[in-house]
Scaffold this motif. Structure first.
Motif, PDB file in Angstrom:
ATOM      1  N   ARG A 189       0.813  -1.210   0.000  1.00 56.76           N
ATOM      2  CA  ARG A 189       0.000   0.000   0.000  1.00 56.76           C
ATOM      3  C   ARG A 189       0.853   1.270   0.000  1.00 56.76           C
ATOM      4  O   ARG A 189       0.333   2.362  -0.210  1.00 56.76           O
ATOM      5  N   LEU A 190       2.152   1.124   0.224  1.00 57.95           N
ATOM      6  CA  LEU A 190       3.003   2.316   0.271  1.00 57.95           C
ATOM      7  C   LEU A 190       3.161   2.974  -1.092  1.00 57.95           C
ATOM      8  O   LEU A 190       3.512   4.149  -1.182  1.00 57.95           O
ATOM      9  N   ILE A 191       2.894   2.239  -2.154  1.00 60.01           N
ATOM     10  CA  ILE A 191       2.937   2.851  -3.478  1.00 60.01           C
ATOM     11  C   ILE A 191       1.870   3.943  -3.589  1.00 60.01           C
ATOM     12  O   ILE A 191       2.029   4.931  -4.316  1.00 60.01           O
ATOM     13  N   PHE A 192       0.794   3.803  -2.815  1.00 57.65           N
ATOM     14  CA  PHE A 192      -0.268   4.804  -2.852  1.00 57.65           C
ATOM     15  C   PHE A 192       0.087   6.031  -2.007  1.00 57.65           C
ATOM     16  O   PHE A 192      -0.449   7.117  -2.217  1.00 57.65           O
ATOM     17  N   GLU A 193       1.005   5.873  -1.048  1.00 59.34           N
ATOM     18  CA  GLU A 193       1.547   7.043  -0.348  1.00 59.34           C
ATOM     19  C   GLU A 193       2.440   7.837  -1.297  1.00 59.34           C
ATOM     20  O   GLU A 193       2.494   9.064  -1.251  1.00 59.34           O
ATOM     21  N   PHE A 194       3.142   7.112  -2.166  1.00 57.18           N
ATOM     22  CA  PHE A 194       3.937   7.759  -3.210  1.00 57.18           C
ATOM     23  C   PHE A 194       3.014   8.587  -4.107  1.00 57.18           C
ATOM     24  O   PHE A 194       3.305   9.746  -4.424  1.00 57.18           O
ATOM     25  N   ALA A 195       1.867   8.003  -4.485  1.00 56.47           N
ATOM     26  CA  ALA A 195       0.894   8.724  -5.311  1.00 56.47           C
ATOM     27  C   ALA A 195       0.353   9.948  -4.583  1.00 56.47           C
ATOM     28  O   ALA A 195       0.191  11.021  -5.173  1.00 56.47           O
ATOM     29  N   PRO A 224      -6.139  -4.247 -10.304  1.00 56.17           N
ATOM     30  CA  PRO A 224      -4.710  -4.224 -10.596  1.00 56.17           C
ATOM     31  C   PRO A 224      -4.038  -3.012  -9.943  1.00 56.17           C
ATOM     32  O   PRO A 224      -4.574  -1.899 -10.002  1.00 56.17           O
ATOM     33  N   VAL A 225      -2.900  -3.236  -9.323  1.00 54.26           N
ATOM     34  CA  VAL A 225      -2.230  -2.173  -8.567  1.00 54.26           C
ATOM     35  C   VAL A 225      -1.964  -0.945  -9.437  1.00 54.26           C
ATOM     36  O   VAL A 225      -2.179   0.194  -8.999  1.00 54.26           O
ATOM     37  N   LEU A 226      -1.504  -1.146 -10.668  1.00 53.86           N
ATOM     38  CA  LEU A 226      -1.204   0.008 -11.517  1.00 53.86           C
ATOM     39  C   LEU A 226      -2.471   0.760 -11.899  1.00 53.86           C
ATOM     40  O   LEU A 226      -2.442   1.986 -12.041  1.00 53.86           O
ATOM     41  N   ASP A 227      -3.586   0.057 -12.066  1.00 55.06           N
ATOM     42  CA  ASP A 227      -4.861   0.742 -12.304  1.00 55.06           C
ATOM     43  C   ASP A 227      -5.227   1.597 -11.096  1.00 55.06           C
ATOM     44  O   ASP A 227      -5.669   2.742 -11.233  1.00 55.06           O
ATOM     45  N   ALA A 228      -5.064   1.010  -9.909  1.00 59.34           N
ATOM     46  CA  ALA A 228      -5.385   1.741  -8.686  1.00 59.34           C
ATOM     47  C   ALA A 228      -4.478   2.950  -8.515  1.00 59.34           C
ATOM     48  O   ALA A 228      -4.906   4.023  -8.080  1.00 59.34           O
ATOM     49  N   PHE A 229      -3.201   2.782  -8.869  1.00 67.28           N
ATOM     50  CA  PHE A 229      -2.243   3.891  -8.790  1.00 67.28           C
ATOM     51  C   PHE A 229      -2.675   5.028  -9.724  1.00 67.28           C
ATOM     52  O   PHE A 229      -2.691   6.199  -9.328  1.00 67.28           O
ATOM     53  N   CYS A 230      -3.037   4.682 -10.950  1.00 70.79           N
ATOM     54  CA  CYS A 230      -3.505   5.691 -11.905  1.00 70.79           C
ATOM     55  C   CYS A 230      -4.789   6.351 -11.421  1.00 70.79           C
ATOM     56  O   CYS A 230      -4.990   7.562 -11.597  1.00 70.79           O
ATOM     57  N   GLN A 231      -5.650   5.559 -10.798  1.00 71.41           N
ATOM     58  CA  GLN A 231      -6.892   6.099 -10.265  1.00 71.41           C
ATOM     59  C   GLN A 231      -6.622   7.148  -9.192  1.00 71.41           C
ATOM     60  O   GLN A 231      -7.255   8.208  -9.154  1.00 71.41           O
ATOM     61  N   CYS A 232      -5.659   6.854  -8.304  1.00 76.99           N
ATOM     62  CA  CYS A 232      -5.320   7.797  -7.231  1.00 76.99           C
ATOM     63  C   CYS A 232      -4.884   9.148  -7.799  1.00 76.99           C
ATOM     64  O   CYS A 232      -5.306  10.204  -7.321  1.00 76.99           O
ATOM     65  N   LEU A 233      -4.024   9.103  -8.806  1.00 77.56           N
ATOM     66  CA  LEU A 233      -3.527  10.339  -9.405  1.00 77.56           C
ATOM     67  C   LEU A 233      -4.640  11.073 -10.141  1.00 77.56           C
ATOM     68  O   LEU A 233      -4.711  12.311 -10.119  1.00 77.56           O
ATOM     69  N   ASP A 234      -5.529  10.322 -10.793  1.00 77.72           N
ATOM     70  CA  ASP A 234      -6.644  10.922 -11.521  1.00 77.72           C
ATOM     71  C   ASP A 234      -7.598  11.628 -10.563  1.00 77.72           C
ATOM     72  O   ASP A 234      -8.003  12.772 -10.797  1.00 77.72           O
ATOM     73  N   GLU A 235      -7.956  10.960  -9.472  1.00 79.32           N
ATOM     74  CA  GLU A 235      -8.937  11.505  -8.543  1.00 79.32           C
ATOM     75  C   GLU A 235      -8.446  12.780  -7.873  1.00 79.32           C
ATOM     76  O   GLU A 235      -9.248  13.639  -7.498  1.00 79.32           O
ATOM     77  N   ARG A 236      -7.140  12.911  -7.730  1.00 78.70           N
ATOM     78  CA  ARG A 236      -6.589  14.109  -7.088  1.00 78.70           C
ATOM     79  C   ARG A 236      -6.126  15.154  -8.103  1.00 78.70           C
ATOM     80  O   ARG A 236      -5.471  16.124  -7.744  1.00 78.70           O
ATOM     81  N   GLY A 237      -6.452  14.924  -9.370  1.00 79.29           N
ATOM     82  CA  GLY A 237      -6.232  15.955 -10.382  1.00 79.29           C
ATOM     83  C   GLY A 237      -4.835  16.060 -10.934  1.00 79.29           C
ATOM     84  O   GLY A 237      -4.500  17.049 -11.590  1.00 79.29           O
ATOM     85  N   TYR A 238      -3.985  15.039 -10.703  1.00 76.44           N
ATOM     86  CA  TYR A 238      -2.621  15.152 -11.234  1.00 76.44           C
ATOM     87  C   TYR A 238      -2.587  14.912 -12.738  1.00 76.44           C
ATOM     88  O   TYR A 238      -1.912  15.616 -13.470  1.00 76.44           O
ATOM     89  N   SER A 239      -3.292  13.898 -13.203  1.00 75.46           N
ATOM     90  CA  SER A 239      -3.361  13.600 -14.630  1.00 75.46           C
ATOM     91  C   SER A 239      -4.579  12.732 -14.854  1.00 75.46           C
ATOM     92  O   SER A 239      -5.201  12.249 -13.899  1.00 75.46           O
ATOM     93  N   SER A 240      -4.935  12.517 -16.097  1.00 76.94           N
ATOM     94  CA  SER A 240      -6.112  11.699 -16.372  1.00 76.94           C
ATOM     95  C   SER A 240      -5.766  10.219 -16.322  1.00 76.94           C
ATOM     96  O   SER A 240      -4.639   9.812 -16.638  1.00 76.94           O
ATOM     97  N   TYR A 241      -6.722   9.421 -15.939  1.00 79.76           N
ATOM     98  CA  TYR A 241      -6.551   7.979 -15.838  1.00 79.76           C
ATOM     99  C   TYR A 241      -6.082   7.386 -17.160  1.00 79.76           C
ATOM    100  O   TYR A 241      -5.136   6.608 -17.220  1.00 79.76           O
ATOM    101  N   GLN A 242      -6.742   7.777 -18.253  1.00 79.87           N
ATOM    102  CA  GLN A 242      -6.400   7.224 -19.557  1.00 79.87           C
ATOM    103  C   GLN A 242      -5.008   7.661 -20.010  1.00 79.87           C
ATOM    104  O   GLN A 242      -4.268   6.895 -20.621  1.00 79.87           O
ATOM    105  N   ALA A 243      -4.618   8.916 -19.714  1.00 81.08           N
ATOM    106  CA  ALA A 243      -3.293   9.404 -20.104  1.00 81.08           C
ATOM    107  C   ALA A 243      -2.196   8.629 -19.380  1.00 81.08           C
ATOM    108  O   ALA A 243      -1.166   8.274 -19.964  1.00 81.08           O
ATOM    109  N   LEU A 244      -2.396   8.354 -18.090  1.00 79.85           N
ATOM    110  CA  LEU A 244      -1.414   7.603 -17.324  1.00 79.85           C
ATOM    111  C   LEU A 244      -1.285   6.177 -17.843  1.00 79.85           C
ATOM    112  O   LEU A 244      -0.189   5.638 -17.989  1.00 79.85           O
TER     113      LEU A 244
END
Length: 283
Positions: A189-195, A224-244
């Protein structure tokens, strides 16, 4: 052709809070008039400093590093730290552990006549490369307790001014060497702290250590962890899910098993209590 000589009237040059006169007499935006000598990097889960060393050699200035291992911290700061350096702690216990490790090292140096160099920040690798700026800030402690706004305050920069965040969140839970890989491994879960910190600091880009099984591991919710990672960044406005996802596919030929954002998939199937796309409650 006659020679023309133009003199600027200093009375016409009117500095403002946002513009300053350059040596040529032109008014330039304050930021461009004082450019950074080096692009700025922050290293999370820095360990002994291998990632930072590569970025320093590539021309970056690593302005802050973070890890929870006291021995890794001492190795990092001895080789790559600035002098003086400033330590920040997640807890009082982290400060005590660092002091104990330093005292223990001093005793070893005193009892071993073959050791000539005591611990000095920047006294290792950087001593032979004095032109490379050292890391002036080190956070020792639980990454979950580190706040992006607080970190930016140490550095005296604003959100969005850091060029890159680099890091290698713990890979033991994903590694092929771990025959007992488990989605419930708390280290995963620490990868999501990175996000989270990426979103709070908002760097221009980030670099995440590539661990092969990261592409196949799922969260306890089955995402999938990478999907969840992309989701975290998308939800907080860093980039879009599809772009990541597109970036990951381009760089590593990774193909997601999901066609849409897990959060959006959940919204479409909210009436299904057993939906495999339960939205993550990561933060």
């Amino acid at each position: 052709m006659p020679n023309f000589h133009l003199e600027l009237d200093s009375n016409l040059v009117i500095p403002t809070p946002n513009f300053v006169p350059s040596s040529s007499g032109l008014l330039l935006p304050r930021q461009s008039a004082n450019p950074k000598a080096y692009p700025l990097a922050i290293d999370l889960f820095c360990g002994a400093g291998g990632f930072s060393l590569g970025f320093m050699q590539a021309g970056f200035q690593v302005v802050a590093a973070a890890d929870n291992n006291v021995h890794a911290a001492l190795t990092y700061m001895h080789n790559l730290g600035a002098y003086p350096c400033q330590f920040h702690y997640g807890s009082e216990d982290d400060r005590i552990q660092l002091e104990k490790a330093l005292l223990s090292q001093c005793r070893e140096i005193q009892s071993d006549s073959t050791v000539q160099i005591p611990f000095i920040s920047g006294g290792g690798w950087r001593k032979a490369h004095p032109d490379v700026p050292g890391c002036p800030h080190f956070y020792l402690g639980d990454i979950c307790q580190l706040n992006g706004e607080e970190l930016l305050g140490w550095l005296g920069v604003k959100r969005g001014e850091v060029d890159v965040i680099i890091g290698g969140p713990p890979c033991q839970g994903f590694s092929r060497m771990n025959r007992n890989r488990n989605p419930n491994d708390p280290r995963n879960r620490l990868i999501f702290e990175f996000a989270r910190l990426i979103c709070e600091i908002n760097p221009k880009f980030f670099v995440l250590e590539n661990v092969p099984e990261l592409a196949t591991m799922t969260t306890p919710e089955g995402i999938p962890v990478l999907d969840a990672f992309c989701q975290c960044l998308d939800e907080r406005g860093y980039s879009s899910y599809q772009a990541l996802k597109s970036s990951l596919k381009t760089q590593h030929n990774w193909v997601s098993t999901q066609s849409t954002n897990p959060a959006k998939s959940k919204a479409k199937s909210r009436d299904k209590a057993d939906s495999q796309y339960e939205q993550l409650d990561l933060f």
